[in-house]
Design a protein around this motif. Sequence first.
Motif, PDB file in Angstrom:
ATOM      1  N   GLY A  22       0.853  -1.153  -0.211  1.00 47.76           N
ATOM      2  CA  GLY A  22      -0.027   0.029  -0.019  1.00 47.76           C
ATOM      3  C   GLY A  22       0.992   1.308   0.073  1.00 47.76           C
ATOM      4  N   ARG A  23       2.226   1.103  -0.152  1.00 45.45           N
ATOM      5  CA  ARG A  23       2.943   2.192  -0.392  1.00 45.45           C
ATOM      6  C   ARG A  23       3.224   2.630  -1.722  1.00 45.45           C
ATOM      7  NH1 ARG A  23       6.600   1.962   4.331  1.00 45.45           N
ATOM      8  NH2 ARG A  23       7.766   3.715   3.064  1.00 45.45           N
ATOM      9  N   PHE A  24       1.969   3.216  -2.303  1.00 50.47           N
ATOM     10  CA  PHE A  24       2.150   3.493  -3.572  1.00 50.47           C
ATOM     11  C   PHE A  24       2.993   4.540  -4.165  1.00 50.47           C
ATOM     12  CE2 PHE A  24      -2.409   2.179  -2.540  1.00 50.47           C
ATOM     13  CZ  PHE A  24      -2.043   0.782  -3.162  1.00 50.47           C
ATOM     14  N   CYS A  48      -1.016   0.692  -9.250  1.00 50.67           N
ATOM     15  CA  CYS A  48      -0.606   1.283  -7.968  1.00 50.67           C
ATOM     16  C   CYS A  48      -1.379   2.800  -8.085  1.00 50.67           C
ATOM     17  CB  CYS A  48       0.753   1.972  -7.853  1.00 50.67           C
ATOM     18  SG  CYS A  48       1.881   0.505  -7.124  1.00 50.67           S
ATOM     19  N   TYR A  49      -1.409   3.503  -9.007  1.00 42.20           N
ATOM     20  CA  TYR A  49      -2.230   4.538  -9.090  1.00 42.20           C
ATOM     21  C   TYR A  49      -3.720   4.428  -9.315  1.00 42.20           C
ATOM     22  CZ  TYR A  49       1.469   7.689 -10.633  1.00 42.20           C
ATOM     23  OH  TYR A  49       2.893   8.629 -10.678  1.00 42.20           O
ATOM     24  N   GLN A 109      -5.248   2.038  -7.499  1.00 42.91           N
ATOM     25  CA  GLN A 109      -5.485   1.566  -6.060  1.00 42.91           C
ATOM     26  C   GLN A 109      -5.259   2.810  -5.159  1.00 42.91           C
ATOM     27  OE1 GLN A 109      -3.535  -1.955  -4.667  1.00 42.91           O
ATOM     28  NE2 GLN A 109      -3.255  -2.647  -6.906  1.00 42.91           N
ATOM     29  N   SER A 110      -4.739   3.708  -5.452  1.00 44.19           N
ATOM     30  CA  SER A 110      -4.777   4.798  -4.649  1.00 44.19           C
ATOM     31  C   SER A 110      -5.613   6.018  -5.211  1.00 44.19           C
ATOM     32  CB  SER A 110      -3.049   5.529  -4.797  1.00 44.19           C
ATOM     33  OG  SER A 110      -2.717   5.855  -5.934  1.00 44.19           O
ATOM     34  N   ARG A 111      -6.697   5.523  -6.013  1.00 41.33           N
ATOM     35  CA  ARG A 111      -7.644   6.270  -6.532  1.00 41.33           C
ATOM     36  C   ARG A 111      -7.260   7.523  -7.434  1.00 41.33           C
ATOM     37  NH1 ARG A 111     -12.174   4.288  -4.014  1.00 41.33           N
ATOM     38  NH2 ARG A 111     -11.863   3.621  -1.743  1.00 41.33           N
ATOM     39  N   GLN A 112      -6.131   7.309  -7.836  1.00 39.57           N
ATOM     40  CA  GLN A 112      -5.802   8.266  -9.124  1.00 39.57           C
ATOM     41  C   GLN A 112      -5.959   7.990 -10.457  1.00 39.57           C
ATOM     42  OE1 GLN A 112      -1.944  10.162  -7.988  1.00 39.57           O
ATOM     43  NE2 GLN A 112      -1.837   8.972  -5.978  1.00 39.57           N
TER      44      GLN A 112
END
Length: 130
Positions: free
Chosen positions: A60-62, A86-87, A89-92
Amino acid sequence: MFEEALELFDRLLRCRVHEPKGGLGRVLLGEMVHGKVVRNGVLADVVISSGVVRMYGKCGRFGDAVKVFDEMPERDMACWNCVISCYYQSRQCERALGMYGEMKRFGLEPDLVCQLMIMIWRRGAYILVM
């Protein structure tokens, strides 16, 4: 010593990092392995650096995953897929789609995994708008 670090790193990648127990310990262990990889000068190896990106993504360390990705001299499809994920999953989502376009500008054709991720995300975004 190097083989030992790689074995530890491989075990770390295979473990479930989202379990409530021991999550912080695994992140710290991952940071230690990342430091050892940097000190030994093997981060330039695309397989190892892709593994570091994947490890940070699983933790979770995007931001850390993207930072390692940005510093990579060479990138493979698995690494591109990981950073795009990653982007997302981090809502980007817009940045994820931007990375997809950037990957194509670098001359890489998205593999089936990447294409499916983008199709699902686009459909999900469409469903959310409706």
